[in-house]
Design a protein around this motif. Structure first.
Motif, short mmCIF file in Angstrom:
data_model
loop_
_atom_site.label_atom_id
_atom_site.label_comp_id
_atom_site.label_asym_id
_atom_site.label_seq_id
_atom_site.Cartn_x
_atom_site.Cartn_y
_atom_site.Cartn_z
N ARG A 119 35.48 131.13 31.33
CA ARG A 119 35.36 132.60 31.41
C ARG A 119 36.74 133.21 31.29
NH1 ARG A 119 31.96 136.33 35.32
NH2 ARG A 119 33.23 138.20 35.23
N GLU A 120 36.86 134.23 30.43
CA GLU A 120 38.16 134.83 30.24
C GLU A 120 38.18 136.35 30.40
OE1 GLU A 120 38.37 135.10 25.38
OE2 GLU A 120 39.28 133.38 26.37
N GLY A 121 37.02 136.96 30.52
CA GLY A 121 37.01 138.41 30.69
C GLY A 121 35.62 138.99 30.66
N VAL A 122 35.56 140.30 30.71
CA VAL A 122 34.28 141.01 30.74
C VAL A 122 34.39 142.27 29.88
CG1 VAL A 122 32.65 142.27 32.20
CG2 VAL A 122 33.74 140.20 33.07
N TRP A 123 33.38 142.50 29.07
CA TRP A 123 33.20 143.80 28.43
C TRP A 123 32.21 144.54 29.32
CZ3 TRP A 123 32.28 141.58 22.90
CH2 TRP A 123 33.52 141.40 22.27
N ARG A 124 32.69 145.51 30.05
CA ARG A 124 31.85 146.22 31.01
C ARG A 124 30.87 147.15 30.29
NH1 ARG A 124 35.17 149.50 34.42
NH2 ARG A 124 36.42 149.74 32.55
N GLY A 125 29.64 147.20 30.79
CA GLY A 125 28.63 148.09 30.24
C GLY A 125 28.44 147.93 28.74
N HIS A 126 28.39 146.71 28.27
CA HIS A 126 28.36 146.42 26.83
C HIS A 126 26.95 146.48 26.23
CE1 HIS A 126 30.02 144.84 23.15
NE2 HIS A 126 29.14 143.87 23.14
N VAL B 270 28.28 136.33 26.51
CA VAL B 270 26.98 136.09 27.12
C VAL B 270 26.74 137.21 28.12
CG1 VAL B 270 27.97 134.50 28.83
CG2 VAL B 270 25.53 134.39 28.32
N PHE B 271 25.52 137.72 28.17
CA PHE B 271 25.24 138.84 29.07
C PHE B 271 25.16 138.38 30.52
CE2 PHE B 271 23.60 140.19 24.91
CZ PHE B 271 24.55 141.17 24.69
N ASP B 272 25.55 139.26 31.42
CA ASP B 272 25.69 138.91 32.83
C ASP B 272 24.41 138.35 33.45
OD1 ASP B 272 24.25 141.33 32.94
OD2 ASP B 272 25.83 142.42 33.98
N PHE B 273 23.26 138.72 32.95
CA PHE B 273 22.00 138.24 33.53
C PHE B 273 21.57 136.87 32.99
CE2 PHE B 273 21.08 141.44 30.24
CZ PHE B 273 20.48 140.64 29.28
N ASN B 274 22.27 136.36 31.99
CA ASN B 274 21.87 135.09 31.36
C ASN B 274 22.63 133.93 32.01
OD1 ASN B 274 20.89 133.10 29.69
ND2 ASN B 274 21.32 134.21 27.80
N GLY C 124 17.04 150.69 29.94
CA GLY C 124 17.62 151.79 30.71
C GLY C 124 18.78 151.43 31.61
N ALA C 125 19.19 150.16 31.62
CA ALA C 125 20.31 149.75 32.48
C ALA C 125 21.43 149.17 31.63
CB ALA C 125 19.83 148.71 33.49
N TRP C 126 22.66 149.35 32.10
CA TRP C 126 23.83 148.81 31.42
C TRP C 126 24.17 147.44 31.98
CZ3 TRP C 126 25.48 150.67 27.06
CH2 TRP C 126 25.23 152.01 26.75
N HIS C 127 24.55 146.53 31.09
CA HIS C 127 24.90 145.16 31.48
C HIS C 127 26.24 144.76 30.87
CE1 HIS C 127 20.91 144.43 33.13
NE2 HIS C 127 20.46 145.11 32.09
#
Length: 193
Positions: A158-165, A140-144, A170-173
């Motif tokens: 929650r188990e982790g993050v894919w950074r800048g996925h 799920v994206f960080d803004f949702n 124009g912005a990375w999430h």
């Protein structure tokens, strides 16, 4: 390990206020219409850059009954029958008894009414009790934040993050990785009563 055709039987699922019907060529019209004219906010929340054609969506819907490595459902309001979205178990890994989950509601007009959590709960019951999965995962994206809260209500951790996925406007999430294991599912259901 589970059979590679573990999802051969894809039943109608009933949940609190929702009815999930397996997608096929005969019931695809609302699904197709919602994707051809996708709500811009739904497009952002799901990170959907792709623009679909009616032809490819009809072919996709028609192929669903022959796919036994995934399950796609249309989500309907149980009382009114209104189509409110779709969800799916995808990416079957039979050796590890794992699948991924995705869900998309039609627009902001149907969010916040419990449809997403109810549909997720119904799918998890099927995944763990019928199919025999060990793990169901999602991103799920960080803004949702609404979706994250809904997944947490259903027992996802929650188990982790894919950074800048995801690159959007124009912005990375980041994509937040979440999962639920079979024992966590059982504990969560027992706690709910």
């Amino acid at each position: 390990m589970i059979p590679v055709d573990a999802l051969r039987e894809q039943p109608v699922l009933l949940g609190r206020g929702v009815r999930l019907v397996p997608l096929d060529a005969d019931n695809a019209d609302p699904f197709i219409a919602s994707l051809l004219d996708m709500d811009p906010e739904v497009r952002r929340m799901t990170g959907t850059h792709k623009r679909f054609t009616e032809e490819e969506l009809r072919a996709f819907a028609a192929s669903r009954p022959d796919r036994h490595d995934r399950a796609d459902w249309l989500i309907h309001d149980r009382d009114t029958g209104a189509y409110v979205g779709e969800c799916a178990l995808i990416d079957l890994d039979p050796d590890n008894a794992e699948m991924h989950y995705r869900i998309s509601l039609n627009g902001l007009v149907v969010t916040g009414k419990g449809y997403g959590t109810a549909a997720t709960d119904a799918v998890l019951e099927y995944a763990f009790e019928t199919v025999g999965l060990h793990r169901v995962a999602l991103e799920v994206f960080d803004f949702n934040t609404r979706a994250r809260r809904s997944y947490e209500k259903s027992g996802f951790v929650r188990e982790g993050v894919w950074r800048g996925h995801l690159r959007w406007d124009g912005a990375w999430h980041d994509a937040i990785l979440m999962s639920i294991l079979d024992d966590e599912y059982r504990a969560s259901r027992a706690a709910r009563g």
